[in-house]
Design a protein around this motif. Structure first.
Motif, mmCIF file in Angstrom:
data_model
loop_
_atom_site.group_PDB
_atom_site.id
_atom_site.type_symbol
_atom_site.label_atom_id
_atom_site.label_comp_id
_atom_site.label_asym_id
_atom_site.label_seq_id
_atom_site.Cartn_x
_atom_site.Cartn_y
_atom_site.Cartn_z
ATOM 1 N N LYS A 94 -39.393 17.326 -9.839
ATOM 2 C CA LYS A 94 -38.622 16.882 -10.998
ATOM 3 C C LYS A 94 -38.306 18.040 -11.934
ATOM 4 O O LYS A 94 -37.217 18.101 -12.510
ATOM 5 C CB LYS A 94 -39.388 15.790 -11.750
ATOM 6 C CG LYS A 94 -39.411 14.454 -11.016
ATOM 7 C CD LYS A 94 -40.246 13.419 -11.742
ATOM 8 C CE LYS A 94 -40.192 12.078 -11.017
ATOM 9 N NZ LYS A 94 -41.075 11.065 -11.634
ATOM 10 N N SER A 95 -39.248 18.956 -12.082
ATOM 11 C CA SER A 95 -39.033 20.108 -12.948
ATOM 12 C C SER A 95 -37.889 20.978 -12.433
ATOM 13 O O SER A 95 -37.140 21.577 -13.207
ATOM 14 C CB SER A 95 -40.319 20.940 -13.048
ATOM 15 O OG SER A 95 -40.141 22.033 -13.907
ATOM 16 N N ILE A 96 -37.747 21.037 -11.113
ATOM 17 C CA ILE A 96 -36.658 21.797 -10.492
ATOM 18 C C ILE A 96 -35.329 21.073 -10.656
ATOM 19 O O ILE A 96 -34.302 21.667 -10.988
ATOM 20 C CB ILE A 96 -36.957 22.026 -8.998
ATOM 21 C CG1 ILE A 96 -38.119 23.019 -8.841
ATOM 22 C CG2 ILE A 96 -35.726 22.536 -8.250
ATOM 23 C CD1 ILE A 96 -38.685 23.079 -7.432
ATOM 24 N N ASN A 97 -35.363 19.772 -10.459
ATOM 25 C CA ASN A 97 -34.137 18.982 -10.381
ATOM 26 C C ASN A 97 -33.604 18.548 -11.744
ATOM 27 O O ASN A 97 -32.383 18.544 -11.972
ATOM 28 C CB ASN A 97 -34.403 17.748 -9.517
ATOM 29 C CG ASN A 97 -33.168 16.922 -9.278
ATOM 30 O OD1 ASN A 97 -32.059 17.433 -9.224
ATOM 31 N ND2 ASN A 97 -33.357 15.626 -9.150
ATOM 32 N N TYR A 98 -34.483 18.182 -12.652
ATOM 33 C CA TYR A 98 -34.053 17.582 -13.915
ATOM 34 C C TYR A 98 -33.082 18.446 -14.730
ATOM 35 O O TYR A 98 -32.078 17.931 -15.241
ATOM 36 C CB TYR A 98 -35.277 17.233 -14.767
ATOM 37 C CG TYR A 98 -35.921 15.899 -14.422
ATOM 38 C CD1 TYR A 98 -35.629 15.239 -13.223
ATOM 39 C CD2 TYR A 98 -36.829 15.293 -15.285
ATOM 40 C CE1 TYR A 98 -36.228 14.025 -12.918
ATOM 41 C CE2 TYR A 98 -37.429 14.072 -14.975
ATOM 42 C CZ TYR A 98 -37.132 13.449 -13.797
ATOM 43 O OH TYR A 98 -37.721 12.243 -13.501
ATOM 44 N N PRO A 99 -33.337 19.746 -14.915
ATOM 45 C CA PRO A 99 -32.399 20.530 -15.737
ATOM 46 C C PRO A 99 -30.979 20.544 -15.182
ATOM 47 O O PRO A 99 -30.010 20.590 -15.954
ATOM 48 C CB PRO A 99 -33.016 21.939 -15.710
ATOM 49 C CG PRO A 99 -34.468 21.712 -15.459
ATOM 50 C CD PRO A 99 -34.518 20.552 -14.523
ATOM 51 N N ILE A 100 -30.841 20.478 -13.859
ATOM 52 C CA ILE A 100 -29.512 20.497 -13.243
ATOM 53 C C ILE A 100 -28.814 19.167 -13.448
ATOM 54 O O ILE A 100 -27.645 19.112 -13.842
ATOM 55 C CB ILE A 100 -29.631 20.858 -11.748
ATOM 56 C CG1 ILE A 100 -30.224 22.264 -11.599
ATOM 57 C CG2 ILE A 100 -28.279 20.779 -11.058
ATOM 58 C CD1 ILE A 100 -30.680 22.604 -10.195
ATOM 59 N N GLN A 101 -29.539 18.066 -13.196
ATOM 60 C CA GLN A 101 -28.942 16.752 -13.422
ATOM 61 C C GLN A 101 -28.654 16.527 -14.908
ATOM 62 O O GLN A 101 -27.654 15.905 -15.270
ATOM 63 C CB GLN A 101 -29.871 15.658 -12.899
ATOM 64 C CG GLN A 101 -29.871 15.536 -11.384
ATOM 65 C CD GLN A 101 -30.380 14.182 -10.916
ATOM 66 O OE1 GLN A 101 -30.612 13.276 -11.713
ATOM 67 N NE2 GLN A 101 -30.552 14.047 -9.626
#
Length: 707
Positions: A612-619
């Motif tokens: 989630k830490s990897i994905n959340y900033p992009i989404q």
């Protein structure tokens, strides 16, 4: 800026078929309740549109739609409900009540009696009780805001609060506008979808019948091997109706010790009518009895074939059966029926989700579909739609997840005399990821090369298969299959997966998956560095910080588990020895200890938060592009007196759809495109994020949705 509390009481939830009964305006000292059944609400238009007044609401989206219906368009909004939602972003729904009643109790130590609300809808006149109830909702909004702002400052959410309170204005307008559906074309689509479902259902039935015939099975019993126990695993009893052949024996297979027995069990998936009747005669041809829409029946058949359906439910902490694509796809090579079943399942979903329900939801006043959008619908702030109201029984359609095929989309049309405008970002997620991760290989390909990241991924991942002198632009044609495989690699790795994820999703061997993963991360070194940082950052901060300057963050409900276990790791020298001992105990048939359960939960939580830490900033960045675009666009509509003339219909993630009168449609296209590019520059700073408009084959703006 002067603060003004505002609230409405209405005869129902839909602003088109129901009316405003009262509007309440005031502050904590003075409140005015206006009877809108006898007094024209437009008398208060100037007050409610005054740019020098900040209007306080609780769940502003609801009230704004009713005001829009009456040609009133507030400018400055503070929604205490949205601010409260930001405090708990990351926690599951229901963890903390977001009601005004709860906020009054928490911030003002006051209990609000909401039981009167049900009396208002059917009230013939405004009683003293109703007037007092309506006014009470205003009294505490100022104090709640003052207390909220203290917490906002402490948690550095000033930017987030400003954006959400601005965005609710165009979002309410999108709900208010809705989208028009071509009824006859939708009915044709329903028939087409039903035919497609029947096609795959028939194919599945024929597959089972062919399987039955080819193996010359008996419809009464079939012999098969039954695994009683895998060494160290759970003992499995044979089915009650099984006929046992011989004695159990230990065998070794693929390095595993299995305790097996041969049994004969009924083959309940075929029926042969051996009896017949006087009217229909006899039919001794095998007939498949499986209801493919029944998960229970499909699981039973798949288990018979040897397809694994058991998965672990992380939320409930239990094992369960699943026939979802994620569970079945890795087994496609060994079981061809899986591909057929997944196609059927998708067709079934289309017929049940996107059928008659849409016709039933057409508003009798507007002739359009109006759904409900949840502003903070996900932890990354993306909006969501659909769901329902448990109190009223009303359901809302999910307009953000429509099938993208041309027939489905073309059923959504503009009003006569209007043009349908659809603009979506070009490769938004890829551009945002390249920019946020500062990956130079991606940025160079996007800005200077072919722009085909799938081909670049294939080139960097399949170093042994694609010659090093191959041009990136040639890969799409020369190595089409590897480029297709590269999409799966991207999906696995970009969202925090590992070589094991590639293996599970694609069927590559462990050696191949490791080689592909290492090649990918070496080629995209910026992404590798970004992911390495993100895997640690959430742990250092105790939350997932999605944007430092705006303050948006997702909280971590299970962070205490991580802290507890890692403290045990630091303070207990025998931690890993104890862990291995407990695992060995379970392997030998012992019960799982509380310590082992805690550590297993730790690994699950840690893996989940890393991804989630990897994905959340992009989404999150993608969500903000949509928010800022709509904020800019609505401001333009207001300033140019185009509200109600130009309708914002739906905004599925990276795409915005609206309709405008034919004579100004081309100008509106330019404005919306400019708004989207302007928003993209804020969150995609290292490469240019463009947007593309949809046109028909003659390069004209259509009167239907083209995607």
């Amino acid at each position: 800026m002067e603060v003004l509390a505002v609230d409405t009481e209405t005869s129902g939830l839909d602003c088109w078929t129901k009316k405003i009964l009262t509007i309440q305006i005031g502050n904590k000292k003075d409140q005015v309740v206006v009877d809108c059944t006898t007094i024209d609400i437009l008398n208060y238009k100037n007050l409610l549109e005054d740019p020098n007044k900040l209007q306080l609401y609780w769940n502003a989206k609801f009230d704004l739609k009713f005001l829009y219906r009456n040609k009133i368009y507030p400018r400055n909004v503070y929604d205490g409900f949205l601010v409260e939602s930001l405090f708990y972003l990351g926690y599951p729904p229901g963890f903390h009540s977001l009601s005004l009643k709860t906020a009054c109790a928490e911030y003002c130590d006051v209990y609000l009696d909401k039981t009167v609300r049900g009396k208002i809808i059917n009230a013939e006149t405004l009683t003293e009780e109703i007037i007092k109830y309506a006014a009470d909702d205003l009294i505490y909004l100022e104090d709640i805001r003052e207390n909220q702002l203290i917490r906002v400052k402490e948690e550095h959410l000033e930017g987030a609060v400003k954006i959400e309170n601005t965005f609710v204005i165009p979002l309410a307008y999108m709900e208010y506008c809705g989208i028009k559906l071509d009824k006859e074309k939708w009915k044709f689509k329903i028939d087409q979808d039903k035919e497609q479902e029947l096609k795959y259902e028939t194919a599945l039935n024929n597959w089972v019948i062919d399987y039955f015939n080819e193996r010359k099975l008996s419809d009464t019993h079939i012999k098969q091997e039954w695994i009683l126990q895998e060494m160290g695993g759970q003992y499995n009893q044979p089915p009650k109706d099984a006929i046992i052949h011989g004695s159990p024996e230990w065998i070794e297979r693929e390095g595993k010790q299995l305790y097996i027995i041969y049994i004969a069990i009924p083959f309940p998936f075929i029926n042969i009518d051996r009896q017949g009747d006087l009217f229909s005669g006899f039919n001794d041809e095998p007939q498949c009895t499986i209801s493919w829409s029944s998960t229970t029946q499909v699981v039973k058949f798949f288990n018979f074939l040897g397809i694994k359906t058991t998965v672990f439910d992380k939320l409930k902490g239990i094992f369960k059966d699943s026939v979802d694509a994620k569970q079945l796809k890795p087994q496609k090579k060994d079981f061809p029926i899986i591909d057929l079943y997944l196609k059927y399942k998708e067709a079934f979903k289309v017929t049940t989700t996107y059928g008659q329900k849409f016709l039933d939801q057409i508003n009798p006043v507007t002739g359009r579909i109006h759904t409900s959008f949840k502003q903070l619908g996900t932890f990354t702030t993306r909006i969501s739609s659909g769901g329902g109201n448990t109190k009223t029984g009303e359901e809302y359609l999910n307009l953000l997840n429509l099938p993208s095929d041309s027939l489905t989309r073309s059923c959504f049309i503009s009003e006569p005399g209007n043009r349908f405008i659809s603009i979506d970002y070009s490769g938004q997620e890829t551009y945002l990821m390249a920019s946020i991760a500062n990956d130079q290989a991606m940025i160079k390909e996007l800005m200077e090369g072919s722009g085909d990241i799938h081909s670049l991924t294939a080139y960097l991942s399949f170093v042994n298969e694609i010659p090093r002198d191959t041009k990136i632009e040639d890969i799409k044609h020369k190595y089409h299959n590897l480029r297709q495989a590269a999409k799966g690699v991207e999906f696995a790795i970009n969202y925090g997966g590992t070589a094991q994820t590639i293996k599970q999703n694609s069927g590559f061997s462990e050696e191949e998956a490791n080689r592909i993963y290492n090649s990918y991360m070496k080629g995209f070194s910026g992404l590798a560095a970004y992911q390495k940082f993100r895997r640690k950052d959430w742990k250092n901060k105790g939350c997932i910080l999605m944007n430092a300057s705006l303050g948006y963050r997702a909280l971590l409900p299970n962070f205490h588990i991580v802290k507890e276990v890692e403290e045990m790791m630091r303070s207990n020298r025998n931690f890993w020895d104890n862990y291995k001992q407990d695992k060995a105990l379970v392997a030998n048939g012992g019960k799982e200890t509380p310590f082992l359960k805690l550590v297993k939960e730790y690994f699950k939580v840690k893996s989940d938060y890393e991804k989630k830490s990897i994905n959340y900033p992009i989404q999150f960045a993608g969500s903000m592009c949509c928010r800022f675009s709509l904020i800019y666009f609505f401001k333009y509509l207001r300033n140019n007196d185009l509200i109600d003339k130009v309708k914002i219909c739906v905004a599925p993630y990276d795409e915005i759809n609206c309709e405008a009168p034919e004579d100004i449609a081309e100008e509106i296209v330019k404005v919306l495109h400019s708004c989207m590019v302007r928003a993209g520059k804020i969150f995609c700073t290292r490469c240019y994020l463009d947007a593309e408009e949809s046109r028909d084959s003659n390069n004209n703006l259509p009167n239907y949705w083209i995607h």
